[in-house]
Motif scaffolding. Structure first.
Motif, PDB file in Angstrom:
ATOM      1  N   VAL A   1       0.992  -1.290  -0.023  1.00 32.04           N
ATOM      2  CA  VAL A   1      -0.209  -0.034  -0.017  1.00 32.04           C
ATOM      3  C   VAL A   1       0.923   1.179   0.089  1.00 32.04           C
ATOM      4  O   VAL A   1       0.652   2.301  -0.833  1.00 32.04           O
ATOM      5  N   VAL A   2       2.113   1.138   0.844  1.00 33.56           N
ATOM      6  CA  VAL A   2       3.082   2.577   0.792  1.00 33.56           C
ATOM      7  C   VAL A   2       3.807   2.505  -0.387  1.00 33.56           C
ATOM      8  O   VAL A   2       3.928   3.847  -1.176  1.00 33.56           O
ATOM      9  N   PHE A   3       3.962   1.366  -1.071  1.00 33.27           N
ATOM     10  CA  PHE A   3       4.605   1.587  -2.432  1.00 33.27           C
ATOM     11  C   PHE A   3       3.696   2.014  -3.441  1.00 33.27           C
ATOM     12  O   PHE A   3       3.992   2.960  -4.405  1.00 33.27           O
ATOM     13  N   ALA A   4       2.349   1.511  -3.582  1.00 31.95           N
ATOM     14  CA  ALA A   4       1.469   2.031  -4.555  1.00 31.95           C
ATOM     15  C   ALA A   4       1.160   3.547  -4.210  1.00 31.95           C
ATOM     16  O   ALA A   4       1.054   4.299  -5.311  1.00 31.95           O
ATOM     17  N   GLY A   5       1.272   4.090  -3.115  1.00 34.64           N
ATOM     18  CA  GLY A   5       1.258   5.277  -2.663  1.00 34.64           C
ATOM     19  C   GLY A   5       2.215   6.394  -3.272  1.00 34.64           C
ATOM     20  O   GLY A   5       2.098   7.460  -3.664  1.00 34.64           O
ATOM     21  N   LEU A   6       3.456   5.766  -3.064  1.00 30.59           N
ATOM     22  CA  LEU A   6       4.764   6.264  -3.506  1.00 30.59           C
ATOM     23  C   LEU A   6       4.566   6.607  -5.086  1.00 30.59           C
ATOM     24  O   LEU A   6       4.958   7.522  -5.515  1.00 30.59           O
TER      25      LEU A   6
END
Length: 180
Positions: free
Chosen positions: A23-28
């Motif tokens: 989820v953090v990677f997708a947001g980044l």
């Protein structure tokens, strides 16, 4: 696939960690897409040649990446899509299939798209940003003009002053190439 792991097992926590990282990677990736694709190549070139030393350094690092816009866009979109597609796979081993889909869509929509791109910043900054923006509108007017220092303006003129538009090929040519 059925639920494989129960709470408080090592694999359960590993899957939770992977889900959070996805989820953090997708947001980044979503935030980088918005930020990097909105940068003007002309502004970056001007900063790289005549900005402050710190601006030159930052622009020099970003310019090679942003110059290849299609490669950058494809890379960011593929990484974002991969994170979004992998999320239900890891969720599927923790919850039922419909739960994995519902949770992954909600997490990606909220934390991978909407929040990184706009809503969170607008909600948090609105009470301060709105009065300041109205004050600036009143004092400076509604127009937005790019202002360059003398060295930056000279660089911009030099960058574009030696080019001429050739209608026969439908693009700008360098001055030397046009004369020949």
């Amino acid at each position: 696939m059925a639920v494989e792991y129960r709470c408080c097992e090592t694999d359960f926590f590993i899957h939770i960690l992977i889900i959070v990282l996805l989820v953090v990677f997708a947001g980044l990736m979503s935030g980088l897409t918005l930020g990097l694709m909105s940068m003007s190549l002309v502004d970056l070139e001007v900063l790289a040649k005549s900005g402050t030393p710190k601006d030159r350094q930052h622009a020099a690092k970003i310019l090679p990446v942003v110059k290849r816009q299609h490669l950058l866009l494809c890379t960011l979109l593929i990484c974002n899509a991969a994170a979004m597609e992998a999320l239900p796979i890891f969720l599927d081993s923790l919850v039922t299939a419909w739960g994995a889909i519902l949770i992954s869509v909600t997490l990606i929509l909220l934390f991978g798209e909407i929040i990184p791109q706009s809503v969170f910043l607008v909600w948090i900054c609105f009470p301060v940003a709105y009065p300041i923006s109205k004050l600036l509108d009143f004092l400076l007017g509604h127009g937005h003009v790019a202002l360059f220092r003398r060295a930056e303006l000279k660089t911009l003129v030099n960058l574009h002053g030696n080019e001429i538009y050739d209608p026969s090929v439908g693009r700008l040519l360098g001055w030397k190439r046009w004369r020949n």
